[in-house]
Design an enzyme around this catalytic site. Structure first.
Site, mmCIF file in Angstrom:
data_model
loop_
_atom_site.group_PDB
_atom_site.id
_atom_site.type_symbol
_atom_site.label_atom_id
_atom_site.label_comp_id
_atom_site.label_asym_id
_atom_site.label_seq_id
_atom_site.Cartn_x
_atom_site.Cartn_y
_atom_site.Cartn_z
ATOM 1 N N LYS A 284 2.366 4.519 1.587
ATOM 2 C CA LYS A 284 2.518 5.019 2.960
ATOM 3 C C LYS A 284 2.164 6.497 2.930
ATOM 4 C CE LYS A 284 5.570 5.040 6.954
ATOM 5 N NZ LYS A 284 5.112 6.309 7.485
ATOM 6 N N GLU B 159 0.863 -1.196 0.000
ATOM 7 C CA GLU B 159 0.000 0.000 0.000
ATOM 8 C C GLU B 159 0.892 1.237 0.000
ATOM 9 O OE1 GLU B 159 -1.900 -0.563 3.746
ATOM 10 O OE2 GLU B 159 -2.979 -2.327 3.077
ATOM 11 N N PHE C 107 -7.010 1.259 6.142
ATOM 12 C CA PHE C 107 -6.262 0.100 5.653
ATOM 13 C C PHE C 107 -6.479 -1.152 6.494
ATOM 14 C CE2 PHE C 107 -3.299 3.168 7.643
ATOM 15 C CZ PHE C 107 -3.056 2.500 8.835
ATOM 16 N N LYS D 23 8.007 -0.826 6.482
ATOM 17 C CA LYS D 23 7.853 0.463 5.799
ATOM 18 C C LYS D 23 9.121 0.795 5.031
ATOM 19 C CE LYS D 23 9.049 2.729 10.131
ATOM 20 N NZ LYS D 23 8.657 3.559 11.252
ATOM 21 N N ARG E 53 -3.053 8.405 17.298
ATOM 22 C CA ARG E 53 -2.063 7.378 17.588
ATOM 23 C C ARG E 53 -1.685 7.342 19.065
ATOM 24 N NH1 ARG E 53 3.463 6.017 14.678
ATOM 25 N NH2 ARG E 53 4.429 5.194 16.534
HETATM 26 P P1 AMP Z 1 6.219 5.625 11.211
HETATM 27 O O1 AMP Z 1 5.333 6.649 11.850
HETATM 28 O O2 AMP Z 1 7.298 6.207 10.372
HETATM 29 O O3 AMP Z 1 6.707 4.593 12.211
HETATM 30 O O4 AMP Z 1 5.345 4.778 10.164
HETATM 31 C C1 AMP Z 1 4.234 4.035 10.524
HETATM 32 C C2 AMP Z 1 3.006 4.869 10.310
HETATM 33 O O5 AMP Z 1 2.734 5.054 8.932
HETATM 34 C C3 AMP Z 1 1.745 4.259 10.832
HETATM 35 O O6 AMP Z 1 1.623 4.414 12.206
HETATM 36 C C4 AMP Z 1 0.685 5.035 10.079
HETATM 37 O O7 AMP Z 1 0.368 6.215 10.786
HETATM 38 C C5 AMP Z 1 1.379 5.451 8.803
HETATM 39 N N1 AMP Z 1 0.812 4.867 7.569
HETATM 40 C C6 AMP Z 1 0.637 5.538 6.413
HETATM 41 N N2 AMP Z 1 0.118 4.744 5.467
HETATM 42 C C7 AMP Z 1 -0.067 3.519 6.022
HETATM 43 C C8 AMP Z 1 -0.571 2.274 5.541
HETATM 44 N N3 AMP Z 1 -0.977 2.112 4.283
HETATM 45 N N4 AMP Z 1 -0.594 1.229 6.436
HETATM 46 C C9 AMP Z 1 -0.178 1.366 7.704
HETATM 47 N N5 AMP Z 1 0.315 2.516 8.192
HETATM 48 C C10 AMP Z 1 0.374 3.591 7.370
#
Ligand code: AMP
Length: 555
Positions: free
Chosen positions: A249, A247, A337, A417, A269
């Site tokens: 991000k 998907e 998602f 990610k 969050r």
């Molecule tokens: P990070 O904040 O860098 O740890 O990345 C994880 C975060 O990306 C998640 O907590 C979501 O807020 C965000 N995110 C954006 N798109 C998605 C997606 N398709 N699936 C899951 N998380 C996503």
């Protein structure tokens, strides 16, 4: 149960550094508590919490109110109290000293109990509006009037959410498991679902392993969100999963939406209730989603078809007044998602099955979308999706294991990610320094720390003084001023409350900071006020990133 016994126990814990011993001592102590309410409060209080993370109540007592209450009971002036903090190291010890001096003159008649502390906290947190500040000071003064010196130390630290006992959630989880003979993993799962270690302890004691397993997700009680790990590269990510669900991000803010047919609640969050800030999303959810669900998604701000920077979404989340003006100024979309709960039950199904349910409950609209997902085994295909995501102004891709369950609170290999930028760190702001000359009324540098999940301690890793605009400094100064606990010359210490995302050129080993690491050329990226202190990056992550630097150089 007497608060004095609790304080004496805390004093014992403070002298122990071994994790195993801390766990054993706490377990033995919890076993001795007969009353459910006392057990609940003791578990929260030892970890420095007054309310569990999902509870919206807040004490709303900053350092200023504590000073005033202490002035009232001890007749010592604020400036003197500040001098004592500098000498003794923290406001808790200063409070202890002040009560010690006062004790010479008068003695309290009533002994303080855990119940009385809890009731007073609940009263304080229910106060709002005019006159509430005065009432809060009165109630606090009343509490300090009943404390022994040692009780004053821990009461103060509890109010500041900083017990300094080295007991984080990890130790408490293991102590509960040990005290009541249940599996630590069952305790962990129950915690991620209820977000309430106090409740988990009570259920473990009264209903054991079975009771914990029966705890279910409930509508309008937020669940910890599943988290993602960094993927090293496309090949590794796909290689490990075989077939992957890919998907975009989105660079926005995470939301969990609870919808029961009558009411919509939206959590951030940090599990804060942000429903009121997002009225247009609430309306649209009601119109386009079948009820009795808990959904997981990302809110982004979109203008002229392009995503706006992430900060705009946070401005919307923070907004309490004139929300309707902001609705037009910063238009939002939610991309869902995942789904965690459907028709009265937590969904224990693999992602591929959850996805089918997700698609069946949502009818997409202008603001409500289902994140586009492609299931593939081809690295080339994933790279293409990634390129399109970046072109469309998003952050990168999420690569998910289609056969994985939704595990609340878990950061694991089932969600990976891949971002365009070099990995940044999210660090807790623990101190700062006032600027010079023209900038002397602004905080101009900030001290950062990472989190030790086992002990709950914050370990310093460096200072950041670049990357700020003048507007940033002005805003940040306003935000951090009420959190100052002590000041020496230009240097200040804060109650740890906010997280900064910082970039850096390199991580180095360094004896200068207690983490053993230092950041070279750190640069401020943004305030992550969607993240809680205990969600900041951990010392393990700093260590891993440090090691990865060498691996990258060798390639
Ligand atoms: P990070 O904040 O860098 O740890 O990345 C994880 C975060 O990306 C998640 O907590 C979501 O807020 C965000 N995110 C954006 N798109 C998605 C997606 N398709 N699936 C899951 N998380 C996503």
């Amino acid at each position: 149960m007497l608060f004095r016994e609790f304080a004496e126990f805390c004093e014992k814990l403070e002298k122990i550094s071994s994790t195993l011993e801390l766990t054993a001592r706490i377990a033995a102590y919890l076993q001795e508590i007969n009353d459910d309410k006392d057990l609940y409060d003791t578990v929260l209080f030892i970890t420095g919490k007054i309310y569990p993370p999902w509870d919206e109540r807040e004490l709303g007592v900053g350092v200023g109110l504590i000073y005033e209450a202490l002035e009232n009971v001890s007749s010592v002036k604020k400036s003197q109290i500040e001098a004592m903090i500098r000498e003794l190291g923290d406001l808790g010890l200063a409070a202890e000293e002040l009560i010690k001096r006062k004790k010479m003159a008068t003695l309290a008649f009533e002994e303080l109990t855990i119940r009385k502390v809890r009731d007073t906290f609940d009263q304080i947190s229910s106060l709002t509006g005019e006159g509430s500040r005065k009432r809060k000071i009165m109630l606090l003064t009343g509490l300090y009037g009943l404390t022994t010196p040692l009780e004053a130390r821990y009461l103060t630290r509890l109010i500041l959410n900083e017990m300094r006992l080295g007991v984080g959630e990890g130790i408490m989880r293991d102590a509960i498991a040990r005290a009541f003979g249940v599996n630590p993993e069952t305790v962990e799962r129950a915690y991620m679902i209820t977000n309430d270690l106090g409740k988990v302890a009570v259920v473990a004691r009264t209903e054991g392993e079975k009771g914990l397993k029966n705890l279910n997700v409930e509508l309008h009680v937020p669940v910890r969100m599943m988290l993602a790990q960094v993927a090293e590269n496309f090949e590794q990510a796909i290689g490990e999963m075989g077939s992957a669900a890919v998907e975009w991000k989105f660079d926005g803010s995470r939301v969990q939406v609870h919808w029961d047919g009558k009411k919509v609640t939206i959590y951030s969050r940090r599990l804060e209730n942000v429903t009121r800030a997002l009225p247009e999303i609430v309306e649209e959810v009601k119109k386009s989603i079948r009820p009795n669900v808990i959904l997981d998604g990302e809110v982004i701000a979109v203008k002229d078809g392009r995503p706006m920077p992430f900060q705009h979404v946070l401005r919307r989340f923070r907004r309490k007044h004139d929300v309707s003006k902001m609705v037009e100024k910063i238009p939002l979309e939610v991309h869902f998602f995942d789904i965690l709960y459907h028709n009265g039950e937590k969904i224990d199904l693999p992602l591929s099955e959850r996805r089918k349910i997700l698609e069946s409950v949502i009818s997409e609209t202008g603001r409500i979308k289902i994140a586009v997902q492609t299931v593939t085994k081809s690295v080339e295909k994933v790279k293409e999706i990634y390129r399109r995501a970046i072109e469309a102004g998003h952050e990168g891709v999420m690569i998910k294991n289609p056969s994985s369950p939704y595990i609340p609170g878990k950061r694991g290999k089932n969600w990976l990610k891949l971002k365009a930028l070099m990995e940044t760190l999210d660090l807790v702001v623990v101190g700062g320094e006032w600027g010079e000359g023209k900038r002397s009324h602004w905080l101009s540098s900030f001290e950062l720390a990472c989190f030790d999940t086992t002990t709950g301690e914050l370990l310093k890793v460096g200072k950041v003084a670049t990357g700020f605009t003048e507007e940033d400094l002005e805003e940040l100064t306003e935000l951090f001023k009420p959190l100052i606990v002590s000041q020496e010359g230009k240097k200040v210490e804060f109650i740890p409350k906010y997280v900064f995302e910082v970039a850096y050129q390199e991580i180095q080993k360094s004896p200068k900071y207690e983490s053993g690491y230092a950041l070279r050329f750190p640069r401020f990226i943004r305030l992550r006020d969607d993240k809680d202190v205990d969600e900041a990056d951990t010392i393990e992550r700093v260590e891993n990133l440090y090691k990865m630097q060498f691996e990258q150089r060798e390639q």
